[in-house]
Motif scaffolding. Structure first.
Motif, short mmCIF file in Angstrom:
data_model
loop_
_atom_site.label_atom_id
_atom_site.label_comp_id
_atom_site.label_asym_id
_atom_site.label_seq_id
_atom_site.Cartn_x
_atom_site.Cartn_y
_atom_site.Cartn_z
N ASN A 583 -8.37 -32.30 -16.85
CA ASN A 583 -7.99 -30.98 -16.34
C ASN A 583 -6.60 -31.00 -15.72
OD1 ASN A 583 -10.36 -28.88 -16.48
ND2 ASN A 583 -11.33 -30.84 -16.01
N VAL A 584 -6.27 -32.07 -15.00
CA VAL A 584 -4.93 -32.19 -14.44
C VAL A 584 -3.90 -32.29 -15.56
CG1 VAL A 584 -3.38 -33.72 -13.16
CG2 VAL A 584 -5.62 -33.14 -12.22
N ALA A 585 -4.21 -33.10 -16.58
CA ALA A 585 -3.26 -33.28 -17.68
C ALA A 585 -2.98 -31.96 -18.37
CB ALA A 585 -3.79 -34.31 -18.67
N ARG A 586 -4.00 -31.13 -18.59
CA ARG A 586 -3.75 -29.85 -19.24
C ARG A 586 -2.91 -28.93 -18.35
NH1 ARG A 586 -7.98 -25.66 -21.92
NH2 ARG A 586 -8.93 -25.65 -19.87
N PHE A 587 -3.22 -28.89 -17.06
CA PHE A 587 -2.46 -28.06 -16.14
C PHE A 587 -0.98 -28.45 -16.15
CE2 PHE A 587 -1.27 -27.13 -11.57
CZ PHE A 587 -1.15 -25.76 -11.75
N VAL A 588 -0.72 -29.76 -16.11
CA VAL A 588 0.66 -30.24 -16.13
C VAL A 588 1.32 -29.92 -17.47
CG1 VAL A 588 2.08 -32.34 -16.12
CG2 VAL A 588 0.32 -32.00 -14.37
N ALA A 589 0.58 -30.09 -18.57
CA ALA A 589 1.15 -29.79 -19.89
C ALA A 589 1.52 -28.31 -20.00
CB ALA A 589 0.16 -30.18 -20.98
N LEU A 590 0.67 -27.43 -19.46
CA LEU A 590 0.99 -26.00 -19.49
C LEU A 590 2.23 -25.71 -18.67
CD1 LEU A 590 -2.62 -24.54 -19.06
CD2 LEU A 590 -1.23 -24.46 -21.13
N ALA A 591 2.35 -26.37 -17.52
CA ALA A 591 3.54 -26.17 -16.69
C ALA A 591 4.78 -26.70 -17.39
CB ALA A 591 3.35 -26.85 -15.33
N ARG A 592 4.67 -27.87 -17.98
CA ARG A 592 5.83 -28.48 -18.65
C ARG A 592 6.31 -27.64 -19.82
NH1 ARG A 592 3.90 -33.28 -19.28
NH2 ARG A 592 5.07 -34.27 -17.58
N ALA A 593 5.38 -27.03 -20.54
CA ALA A 593 5.74 -26.23 -21.71
C ALA A 593 6.27 -24.84 -21.35
CB ALA A 593 4.53 -26.09 -22.63
N GLY A 594 6.22 -24.48 -20.07
CA GLY A 594 6.66 -23.15 -19.66
C GLY A 594 5.61 -22.08 -19.87
N THR A 595 4.40 -22.48 -20.25
CA THR A 595 3.34 -21.51 -20.55
C THR A 595 2.93 -20.71 -19.32
OG1 THR A 595 2.52 -23.02 -22.25
CG2 THR A 595 1.02 -21.28 -21.53
N LEU A 596 3.03 -21.31 -18.14
CA LEU A 596 2.60 -20.63 -16.93
C LEU A 596 3.63 -19.64 -16.40
CD1 LEU A 596 0.98 -23.64 -15.01
CD2 LEU A 596 -0.08 -22.08 -16.67
N ASN A 597 4.85 -19.75 -16.86
CA ASN A 597 5.91 -18.86 -16.39
C ASN A 597 5.60 -17.42 -16.78
OD1 ASN A 597 7.10 -21.25 -15.64
ND2 ASN A 597 8.69 -21.20 -17.21
N GLY A 598 5.61 -16.55 -15.81
CA GLY A 598 5.33 -15.14 -16.06
C GLY A 598 3.87 -14.76 -15.93
N LEU A 599 2.97 -15.74 -15.85
CA LEU A 599 1.54 -15.43 -15.67
C LEU A 599 1.27 -15.12 -14.20
CD1 LEU A 599 -0.19 -18.05 -17.99
CD2 LEU A 599 0.64 -15.75 -18.54
N GLY A 600 0.21 -14.38 -13.96
CA GLY A 600 -0.04 -13.93 -12.60
C GLY A 600 -1.43 -14.22 -12.10
N PHE A 601 -1.69 -13.70 -10.90
CA PHE A 601 -2.99 -13.84 -10.25
C PHE A 601 -3.69 -12.48 -10.34
CE2 PHE A 601 -0.39 -17.17 -8.56
CZ PHE A 601 -1.24 -18.26 -8.53
#
Length: 703
Positions: A583-601
């Motif tokens: 789960n940590v590896a996926r979270f970091v991979a999403l952050a590294r790829a820029g996938t989380l940029n622009g997503l919200g709460f």
């Protein structure tokens, strides 16, 4: 935490090496220690595959015998995560490990293995009790044993009196001769045990112990001591009246804000006199979490006799979550009805004039509950607002007031979340008169909207006429090959089974081979109904996920994730990759790829959690495949970061941050890290706040 060493049992692992040239020729093969570090631990792979791979659980059994205590600890934790009572005997051997951390983990793993109950529970109880009397002296192990004993799913023998006496004796032992950290574990065990007993009142010895724990370490600083007091304070309402009221009154003056919050939440169990005297004093507590709790208790207890003055005053509080809590509570009538209406209309009118839409939108929903006749004249600007969250609140308000025209218009909104809210309200008014809108929603790719439409089509009088669009949607979603689309696919299959006929079976049959066992099982049930013969799904395939190598986990341990919010502020998260590597590896991979940029709460629950980073800004839109649960002994304390799920092993990449201690989530939801910078920023997050940028840094610098 131990430093990882080379593993002799993995020395024979063959690595695929990429040749590279140097002046003297090919590089030599890595030394055994290097090879082990660059390999993936077979025990971690066996755990991730839930023991279903070709080697089964043997890698975990082998790791239990490893000379490296870190590998033994991971092995016993992995065995517990399989939640198989038949492995309890194997796990039990680790109760006698020379390393105290392994013994403590074994106690937790035994409780996890039998969490569903069954015949193994009395045996596990007996083993844990025997361990107390076998000369175990380490406070950390004794605390873990107490926590495990408290959370066992008892049904019959041993009886509650026996378990309670054991827990009281062990907790007293730790209170007088252990550490605060061990006492926290014991208090967690008491909390689980008492809450698991329903209405049964604690006996005199336990009641007195809880009173003492509610004062533990009050005169000295320390988070662990405060956590002991929090857990005990949360249980004070269950004590006899002679201990209950004095304990709650004392806790209301505690230096720890969350002890005070829990005392406020317990005031409804106090005498009417104590409630009337003390609650007005804490409505103005300096800590927003306490004020939120006080407003909620006031609404439930004193509002009929003393009115809504604290709620009406709190709509101008300096903390946004206090304001939103007060507005939510004003959805119910107050004795000061005219003032309530005027106050809400004034806040509704601030839409477009204030920097934030949150208070006007919530005031609109509150107006729909307390003065629905006023809604039609003010809802228009909310329907037309450029922020989808505002339009969704307009749909909820119209739903609450039973106002059909706005719902009809919003049912065609371009945003799937607005359409979802509108369709639910429209269906409540029209029932299957809304079927055209529901069928139109099936063309969406949003999983929550499709799920909602499929669910509401149950019992439609159109019968078989709706089956073709259901099957077309099912085929389209299946072609995307995303496990996180499970819920809408299962709902679509259920509707086909209900409304279709034998001619539709062949369209469904290929999905019987779906790699998702839940989908294949739903298809088997549908085929059985449509064809009249029992159909079974094939054996599910071995789950295959990418487990990080040991070298990758080492790097993740030095990594911090920084979330810079568009609304301002930075949140720094320290990761726990040894506890939750995939789960940590996926979270970091999403952050590294820029996938989380622009997503919200998309979800903000005061005094509970904030949740988000969904690509669809809703509960059902996740990131690709599921990850498996990686639960552990770390509790869901305030500031911990967890992975949201919709059932066992359904981590979808969304995260939540605990705004308060939510220990009831323990052992069920994976924790991937904890906020070590910017918890004050997390406390200010509101619905729709977005991540401007997610970045990674090495070490603690910058976080």
């Amino acid at each position: 935490m131990w430093r990882r060493r080379s593993n002799r049992s993995r020395a024979s692992v063959i690595l695929a090496l990429v040749p590279w040239l140097v002046a003297c020729g090919e590089a030599p093969e890595p030394a055994p220690a290097q090879a082990a570090a660059e390999a993936t631990d077979p025990a971690r792979v066996a755990e991730d595959r839930r023991g279903l791979g070709p080697e089964g659980i043997e890698p975990l059994r082998e790791a239990l015998r490893d000379p490296d205590p870190a590998r033994r600890l991971r092995a016993v934790r992995g065995l517990g995560r399989l939640e198989r009572p038949d492995l309890a005997d194997t796990i039990r051997t680790a109760l006698f490990d020379p390393e105290e951390a392994v013994r403590a983990e074994a106690a937790h793993a035994l409780a996890q293995a039998v969490m569903a109950g069954g015949d193994a529970v009395p045996r596990v109880h007996a083993w844990l009790v025997d361990r107390i009397g076998d000369g175990e002296e380490d406070p950390a192990v004794l605390g873990a044993v107490a926590r495990a004993l408290g959370r066992l799913p008892y049904a019959g023998a041993p009886g509650p009196d026996t378990v309670e006496a054991t827990l009281v004796g062990l907790t007293e032992r730790l209170r007088t001769g252990g550490s605060d950290a061990a006492l926290v574990d014991a208090a967690l065990g008491l909390d689980r045990f008492i809450r698991g007993q329903g209405e049964r009142a604690p006996g005199p010895a336990l009641a007195e112990l809880l009173r003492e724990l509610a004062l533990h370490g009050r005169g000295r600083p320390g988070l662990e001591a405060a956590r002991v007091r929090r857990l005990a304070t949360g249980l004070l309402p269950r004590l006899p009246v002679g201990l209950r009221d004095p304990g709650l009154v004392a806790a209301l003056a505690d230096p720890d804000a969350d002890v005070r919050r829990l005392a406020v939440e317990g005031l409804p169990a106090a005498s009417a006199e104590t409630l009337r005297e003390r609650l007005p004093l804490v409505v103005g507590d300096p800590e927003p979490r306490v004020r939120i709790a006080a407003l909620r208790v006031w609404d439930r207890t004193l509002k009929p006799s003393r009115g809504c003055e604290p709620l009406l005053f709190a709509v101008r509080d300096g903390d946004p979550l206090v304001v939103l809590t007060a507005l939510d509570l004003l959805a119910r009538p107050c004795p000061e009805a005219a003032r309530q209406r005027t106050t809400l209309l004034a806040i509704v009118g601030e839409l477009g004039r204030s920097a934030s839409w949150h208070a006007p939108a919530r005031a609109l929903a509150a107006l729909a509950g307390s003065a629905p006749d006023a809604l039609a004249g003010v809802i228009g600007p909310f329907e037309r607002h450029d922020v989808p969250y505002v339009r969704a609140w307009a749909a909820r308000a119209a739903d609450r007031a039973g106002l059909e025209p706005p719902l009809t218009r919003l049912a065609g909104d371009p945003d799937p979340n607005v359409r979802t809210a509108a369709l639910e309200g429209l269906f409540r008014i029209r029932q299957h008169g809304a079927d055209d809108a529901l069928l139109a929603a099936l063309s969406s790719d949003d999983p929550q909207l499709v799920l909602t439409a499929a669910r509401l089509l149950e019992g439609t009088p159109r019968g078989a006429d709706v089956v073709p669009p259901l099957l077309e949607t099912l085929d389209r979603l299946g072609a995307r090959r995303q496990a996180t689309l499970r819920d809408p696919r299962v709902a679509l299959i259920a509707r086909v089974a209900e409304l279709g006929g034998s001619a539709d079976a062949e369209r469904l049959r290929p999905a019987l081979q779906d790699p998702d066992p839940a989908v294949a099982g739903a298809v088997a049930a549908a085929l059985s109904r449509l064809e009249g013969d029992s159909v079974s799904a094939p054996e599910p395939p071995t789950p295959v996920g990418r487990v990080p190598t040991e070298a990758e986990i080492e790097r993740l341990e030095r990594t911090r994730v920084l979330l810079d919010l568009e609304s301002g502020g930075r949140v720094g998260i320290r990761l726990l990759p040894d506890l939750a590597p995939t789960n940590v590896a996926r979270f970091v991979a999403l952050a590294r790829a820029g996938t989380l940029n622009g997503l919200g709460f998309h979800r903000v629950e005061p005094n509970f959690v904030v949740q988000g980073l969904s690509p669809g800004a809703n509960e059902y839109a996740g990131h690709g495949d599921f990850t498996r649960d990686e639960v552990g002994r770390v509790s869901h304390w305030r500031g911990t970061v967890g992975i949201s799920t919709r059932g066992h092993d359904t981590g979808d990449g969304q995260i939540f941050v605990n705004l308060v201690d939510n220990t009831r989530l323990d052992h069920s939801y994976t924790i991937i890290g904890e906020v070590e910078l910017g918890m004050d920023v997390v406390d200010r997050i509101r619905e729709g706040d977005r991540v401007r940028a997610a970045t990674l840094v090495e070490g603690s610098g910058g976080a």
